[in-house]
Design a protein around this motif. Sequence first.
Motif, PDB file in Angstrom:
ATOM      1  N   PRO A  79      -4.208   9.049   4.066  1.00 29.75           N
ATOM      2  CA  PRO A  79      -4.111   9.405   2.648  1.00 29.75           C
ATOM      3  C   PRO A  79      -3.608  10.841   2.512  1.00 29.75           C
TER       4      PRO A  79
ATOM      5  N   LEU B  25      -8.369   2.082   7.054  1.00 31.67           N
ATOM      6  CA  LEU B  25      -6.980   2.246   6.629  1.00 31.67           C
ATOM      7  C   LEU B  25      -6.122   2.653   7.822  1.00 31.67           C
TER       8      LEU B  25
ATOM      9  N   ALA C 162     -10.213   6.627   7.907  1.00 28.89           N
ATOM     10  CA  ALA C 162      -8.760   6.689   7.746  1.00 28.89           C
ATOM     11  C   ALA C 162      -8.218   7.768   8.675  1.00 28.89           C
TER      12      ALA C 162
ATOM     13  N   LEU D 256       0.230   4.220   0.578  1.00 28.24           N
ATOM     14  CA  LEU D 256      -0.048   5.191   1.642  1.00 28.24           C
ATOM     15  C   LEU D 256       0.982   5.081   2.768  1.00 28.24           C
TER      16      LEU D 256
ATOM     17  N   GLU E  15      -6.946   0.594  -2.459  1.00 24.23           N
ATOM     18  CA  GLU E  15      -6.415   0.752  -1.105  1.00 24.23           C
ATOM     19  C   GLU E  15      -7.369   0.148  -0.081  1.00 24.23           C
ATOM     20  N   ILE E  16      -8.652   0.338  -0.289  1.00 19.54           N
ATOM     21  CA  ILE E  16      -9.639  -0.247   0.613  1.00 19.54           C
ATOM     22  C   ILE E  16      -9.614  -1.771   0.501  1.00 19.54           C
TER      23      ILE E  16
ATOM     24  N   CYS F  37       0.858  -1.192   0.000  1.00 23.41           N
ATOM     25  CA  CYS F  37       0.000   0.000   0.000  1.00 23.41           C
ATOM     26  C   CYS F  37       0.891   1.239   0.000  1.00 23.41           C
TER      27      CYS F  37
ATOM     28  N   ASP G 260     -10.113  10.880  -0.160  1.00 23.33           N
ATOM     29  CA  ASP G 260     -10.792   9.589   0.032  1.00 23.33           C
ATOM     30  C   ASP G 260      -9.866   8.450  -0.397  1.00 23.33           C
ATOM     31  N   PRO G 261      -9.885   7.346   0.322  1.00 20.01           N
ATOM     32  CA  PRO G 261      -9.076   6.198  -0.093  1.00 20.01           C
ATOM     33  C   PRO G 261      -9.521   5.674  -1.454  1.00 20.01           C
TER      34      PRO G 261
END
Length: 254
Positions: A158, A154, A113, A89, A168-169, A87, A163-164
């Motif tokens: 981010p 998360l 998140a 992030l 990623e989710i 990921c 928004d993710p």
Amino acid sequence: MESALDYHTARALLDWQIELGVTETISDAPINRYELEQKAPKPNAVETAAVPVIPKEVDPVVVAQQVAKAANSLSDLRDAMGHFDHCDLKRGARNLVFSDGQAGARVMIIGEAPGRDEDRQGKPFVGRAGQLLDRMLDAIDLNRESNVYITNVLPWRPPQNRDPLPIEISMMVPFLRRHVELAQPDVLILMGNISCQAVLAKRGITRLRGNWGDAWGIPALPMFHPAYLLRQPQMKRQAWADLLEIKARLGALA
């Protein structure tokens, strides 16, 4: 006996040959060019090096499922998430935001998140939205010090609080599901659209809120995120109704 050429004469002859187009000279012994073509050229170091094996494309969701399933405790799960490098992030976050509150509590809250404050402190819901959440929980005799456990979809912030992304989710859902399995709450509270998307595969928090659903065999209630309530304080009446629903459900399950 012929005298040796002096430098200037030799240089003049060389320049004259170059001007005529000479590109190479011959040795004292003749060379058979046909034999040279038949011999295989000697490979250099680069050519003799082992050809690297290109791995097949890794599916981060599959990796997450395998790693999360192997975690036998919350501590194991946190370590597994900390070592999960698929990921992006993670590269821009300061801290892994895993959880806060009491593991094993009857109520487990799933946020979306981390924000700026959460990223700095490594805990979920510690900014203004977290302060409002604490007041909301206190109104129905709940608090993170004794009977509430909190996490996010998360664990990394981010950039710019965007928004993710769906990928990623998706890659973090296996960790979230295992988190719920290990925490074993009686009820889940899903704060905001991203939480509903990850857990229930649904969006539209204004339509979903206040309606109980099932998340991995556990009753789950979608609610407005406290950050949304700070922007839309007129929605606090609906949030209060949802809190009463939670209190009633806990009483019925006691």
